[in-house]
Enzyme design. Sequence first.
Site, PDB file in Angstrom:
ATOM      1  N   HIS A  84       0.854  -1.182   0.000  1.00 40.21           N
ATOM      2  CA  HIS A  84       0.000   0.000   0.000  1.00 40.21           C
ATOM      3  C   HIS A  84       0.891   1.233   0.000  1.00 40.21           C
ATOM      4  O   HIS A  84       1.841   1.312   0.774  1.00 40.21           O
ATOM      5  CB  HIS A  84      -0.909   0.035   1.232  1.00 40.21           C
ATOM      6  CG  HIS A  84      -1.733   1.288   1.279  1.00 40.21           C
ATOM      7  ND1 HIS A  84      -2.890   1.433   0.555  1.00 40.21           N
ATOM      8  CD2 HIS A  84      -1.527   2.470   1.908  1.00 40.21           C
ATOM      9  CE1 HIS A  84      -3.375   2.641   0.746  1.00 40.21           C
ATOM     10  NE2 HIS A  84      -2.573   3.295   1.562  1.00 40.21           N
ATOM     11  N   ASP A 163     -15.773   1.836   5.854  1.00 35.48           N
ATOM     12  CA  ASP A 163     -14.727   2.767   5.422  1.00 35.48           C
ATOM     13  C   ASP A 163     -15.239   3.653   4.289  1.00 35.48           C
ATOM     14  O   ASP A 163     -14.964   4.849   4.244  1.00 35.48           O
ATOM     15  CB  ASP A 163     -13.468   2.009   4.982  1.00 35.48           C
ATOM     16  CG  ASP A 163     -12.458   2.983   4.390  1.00 35.48           C
ATOM     17  OD1 ASP A 163     -11.996   3.865   5.135  1.00 35.48           O
ATOM     18  OD2 ASP A 163     -12.178   2.915   3.176  1.00 35.48           O
ATOM     19  N   ARG A 170     -15.497  12.019   5.979  1.00 36.02           N
ATOM     20  CA  ARG A 170     -14.269  12.723   6.363  1.00 36.02           C
ATOM     21  C   ARG A 170     -13.850  13.714   5.285  1.00 36.02           C
ATOM     22  O   ARG A 170     -13.377  14.818   5.574  1.00 36.02           O
ATOM     23  CB  ARG A 170     -13.140  11.711   6.605  1.00 36.02           C
ATOM     24  CG  ARG A 170     -13.318  10.918   7.888  1.00 36.02           C
ATOM     25  CD  ARG A 170     -12.363   9.743   7.936  1.00 36.02           C
ATOM     26  NE  ARG A 170     -10.985  10.138   7.811  1.00 36.02           N
ATOM     27  CZ  ARG A 170     -10.027   9.382   7.247  1.00 36.02           C
ATOM     28  NH1 ARG A 170     -10.305   8.185   6.767  1.00 36.02           N
ATOM     29  NH2 ARG A 170      -8.799   9.827   7.174  1.00 36.02           N
ATOM     30  N   SER A 185      -8.651   3.302   8.200  1.00 34.40           N
ATOM     31  CA  SER A 185      -9.171   3.278   6.835  1.00 34.40           C
ATOM     32  C   SER A 185      -8.283   2.398   5.947  1.00 34.40           C
ATOM     33  O   SER A 185      -8.764   1.507   5.234  1.00 34.40           O
ATOM     34  CB  SER A 185      -9.213   4.720   6.312  1.00 34.40           C
ATOM     35  OG  SER A 185      -9.453   4.759   4.938  1.00 34.40           O
ATOM     36  N   LYS A 189      -8.990  -2.084   4.954  1.00 39.08           N
ATOM     37  CA  LYS A 189      -9.101  -2.578   3.573  1.00 39.08           C
ATOM     38  C   LYS A 189      -8.019  -3.619   3.294  1.00 39.08           C
ATOM     39  O   LYS A 189      -8.265  -4.634   2.640  1.00 39.08           O
ATOM     40  CB  LYS A 189      -8.995  -1.403   2.591  1.00 39.08           C
ATOM     41  CG  LYS A 189     -10.253  -0.543   2.603  1.00 39.08           C
ATOM     42  CD  LYS A 189     -10.140   0.663   1.707  1.00 39.08           C
ATOM     43  CE  LYS A 189      -9.292   1.736   2.304  1.00 39.08           C
ATOM     44  NZ  LYS A 189      -9.455   3.078   1.838  1.00 39.08           N
TER      45      LYS A 189
HETATM   46  N1  URA Z   1      -6.131   6.447   2.020  1.00 32.49           N
HETATM   47  C1  URA Z   1      -7.155   5.754   2.567  1.00 32.49           C
HETATM   48  O1  URA Z   1      -7.559   4.706   2.073  1.00 32.49           O
HETATM   49  N2  URA Z   1      -7.737   6.267   3.672  1.00 32.49           N
HETATM   50  C2  URA Z   1      -7.333   7.409   4.252  1.00 32.49           C
HETATM   51  O2  URA Z   1      -7.883   7.797   5.256  1.00 32.49           O
HETATM   52  C3  URA Z   1      -6.260   8.108   3.664  1.00 32.49           C
HETATM   53  C4  URA Z   1      -5.667   7.597   2.545  1.00 32.49           C
END
Ligand code: URA
Length: 414
Positions: A84, A163, A170, A185, A189
Site C-alpha cells: 500500500h 470505510d 471525512r 481506513s 481494507k
Molecule cells: N487512504 C485511505 O484509504 N484512507 C485514508 O484515510 C487516507 C488515505
Amino acid sequence: MHVPSLISRKRDRGSLSPDEINWLVTGLTNGEIPDYQWAALAMAICLNGMSATETWALTRAMRDSGEVLDWGPPNSRPPVVDKHSTGGIGDKTSLVLAPLLAADGLWVPMISGRGLGITGGTLDKLESIPGFRINLSRPEMEAQIHSVGCFMAGQSPSFCPADRKLYALRDVTGTVPSIPLITSSIMSKKLAEGLDRLVLDVKFGSGAFMKSREDAAQLADALVAAGNLGNISIAAILSPMDEPLGTSAGNALEVRECIELMHGLGPPDLESLILDLAAALSPTPRATHAARLRDGTVWNRFKAMVAAQCPHKDPDLLGIGRTLHVAPVITDLPSPGSGILTRADAATIGQAVLALGAGRSRADDSIDPTVGIDHLRKTGTPVKAGDALCRIHARSQADAATAASTLATAFSIA
Ligand code: URA
C-alpha cells in the site's frame, strides 16, 4: 448505548471501549447512526486522537463491516501479499510490482483506489488500457489468482462498507488528516484482502500527504501496529516525494512508462523503489527480480493479467502513449537557464497535471487518460538553457500554456 454520550466522551479526551466502537461502526454501516453524529465523532477523534487499542478496535470493526477475502489455509497455497502506498505524484509502482511478485510465485490480490486531488490512482491508470475491467466478481478474483497469480481490481460495495461511508464523510468535514482515522481506513481494507504479508510505502515531502519524515514515521508506526494486531507480517518503507517518481505523471503516460520499465528501460528511481518493495515481501534476491524486469518475465505476467481482465477485447498495450491516447498538443517546457536542476516540486507538478485533466477534484469528475507530463528531468542533473525540463501533453494550446506557467514555478536551477 447512547451516541451523544459517546461523542461527548471522545470530545472530553476519554476513550471508547472495543464494544462501543463496534456498535458505532455497525450503526454507521447499517445507517442507524446518522452521518451528522459520525461526523461529530470523526472531528472529536481528529482533534483528540485514539489510543492503540481504540485504533485497532476501529480497524477491526471496519474490516468486519463487509466481506473478508479468504484464500484458504496457508499451507495449501503460496503466501498472499500486497503493498500500500500513501500516494504521490507519478507513483506507478503497483502496476509493475503486482506482476513481478506473481512471477515470483506469490499471490497478489490488489484492491486499489482511484486518484483524488493531485495524487493519481492505480485504477485510473489501468483504465487507459482499452477494455480493462476493474470490477471483478469474487469467483473471477479467485480464478485469476490461481491462473495468473495477481489481479488489480476496485473495491466492491460489500468490501469495507464502513470505510467507504466514513471516508466520504471525512472528505467533506475536514477530518481526513488524523492518524487513527487514516490507519483504520487503510488497514481495514488491507486486512480484508486476507493477506499474509504487506509492505507499506509511506511517502513524505511536498507531493505527499505527510510533509515531514517525522509525520510519515508516526503514520508508519501506527499502520505497522495495526498490521501486527491483525496478525500479518508487515513492513514499512519511508520514501521521499519531493519530486515525482519516475519521469511521467498522467494516466496513459504512466502506463507507457511501466511498459518501458518492464522492457528494462525504466527510470532508476522507479525501478529501485519497486525492487525495495519486492525485497520486503519476497526472499528472492534483488538481482533476480531486476533480471526478470529485463528478460520479459514480468512483462509476460503483466500481459497475462491484462488479458485476463480484458476478456472481450484485444488489449492494445504497446500502442499506449504512442498511437493510442495521444494528446492533441505535445510541447516541451524549456529550461530558462543553465546549471544543475535542484528542484522539481512534486506538489506543483501534481497541480499542473490535475489542471490538465489527468485527475479529479471531486470523486465524480471524469479524467482524460491522454494528458500529463513525461520526459521529466530529475534533480541533480545538469541542464542548459532551452533544454526540455519536461514535455507537456494537453487537450489544447491554452491548456498547455496554463500548465507551462504553473510548471515553470516547479523547477529551480542553481
Ligand atoms: N487512504 C485511505 O484509504 N484512507 C485514508 O484515510 C487516507 C488515505
